[in-house]
Write an enzyme that holds these catalytic residues in place. Sequence first.
Site, PDB file in Angstrom:
ATOM      1  N   SER A 139       0.854  -1.211  -0.095  1.00  0.00           N
ATOM      2  CA  SER A 139      -0.003   0.123  -0.057  1.00  0.00           C
ATOM      3  C   SER A 139       0.957   1.449  -0.041  1.00  0.00           C
ATOM      4  O   SER A 139       1.533   1.359  -0.902  1.00  0.00           O
ATOM      5  CB  SER A 139      -0.829  -0.269   1.444  1.00  0.00           C
ATOM      6  OG  SER A 139      -1.886   0.933   1.134  1.00  0.00           O
ATOM      7  N   HIS A 162      -2.729  -1.022  -4.701  1.00  0.00           N
ATOM      8  CA  HIS A 162      -4.195  -0.871  -4.867  1.00  0.00           C
ATOM      9  C   HIS A 162      -4.537   0.553  -4.951  1.00  0.00           C
ATOM     10  O   HIS A 162      -3.700   1.254  -4.485  1.00  0.00           O
ATOM     11  CB  HIS A 162      -4.836  -1.774  -3.893  1.00  0.00           C
ATOM     12  CG  HIS A 162      -4.394  -1.420  -2.445  1.00  0.00           C
ATOM     13  ND1 HIS A 162      -5.077  -0.076  -1.971  1.00  0.00           N
ATOM     14  CD2 HIS A 162      -3.687  -1.990  -1.353  1.00  0.00           C
ATOM     15  CE1 HIS A 162      -4.614  -0.164  -0.449  1.00  0.00           C
ATOM     16  NE2 HIS A 162      -3.786  -1.227  -0.375  1.00  0.00           N
TER      17      HIS A 162
END
Length: 259
Positions: A139, A162
């Site tokens: 992340s 993501h």
Amino acid sequence: MMATEFQMLEWMECVNMAQNEQPTTEPKVEKPEEKSTLVDKLQQLGQTNVPDMGSSNIHCLTIIGQIEGHMQLPPQNKTSKYEHIIPQLVAVEQNKKMEGLLIILNTVGGDVEAGLALAEMIASLSKPTVTLVLGGGHSIGVPIATAADHSFIANTATMTIHPVRLTGMVIGVPQTFEYLDKMQERVIQFVTTHSNISEEKFKELMFSKGNLTRDIGTNVIGTDAVQYGLINEVGGVGQALKKLNALIEEQRSEQEAHE
């Protein structure tokens, strides 16, 4: 009688000599400061015989667990607080003895703005920096991993790419989408600027379907991260320190040439 008195005098002389020969120094008592230092080492590192880093010219910074930002996480969570990391980065920049920074990452991500703030600070340091992803750099850990002058990733380590997410209540208005989109664009710009991956490829990995179960994004393993241009090399601590020392020598040579 005379013999007995002589024996008594001789015996007393021997006792006096023995008492004089006894050491007068008191046994060494451990100072409270020494005890507290040992306790601190045990609490922080789990051992007392740690290497002496006082003479080292490299500072090692670890970013582990979840990156904690504006919201305090529960006490059972393993966190890296950005208000603890920022002063360390400033100290490395100011300390003349520190010539390089090694950042070891094993993080699941966390606060987007806090992570970007750390990444920007690392990228703006004037001293050589190297990052090493061990376990995972997921992340918002991705921008931090790419922020250094050179980046490494362990062969078995992974990085999850993501879209930006919000926790809590989301208001269903266009402004919410615009806010998310702008924040996401900041992440994309930073990563593509500080690595060799193209914006198209990074977005493709970010919005890919099917790689993550019931989710959007891609889980990139060590060698794949290098092939995509996200990370510079596959390696471990030895290779990272070797590269950092080489960068330090390069900076020394440049400074000597200017002088």
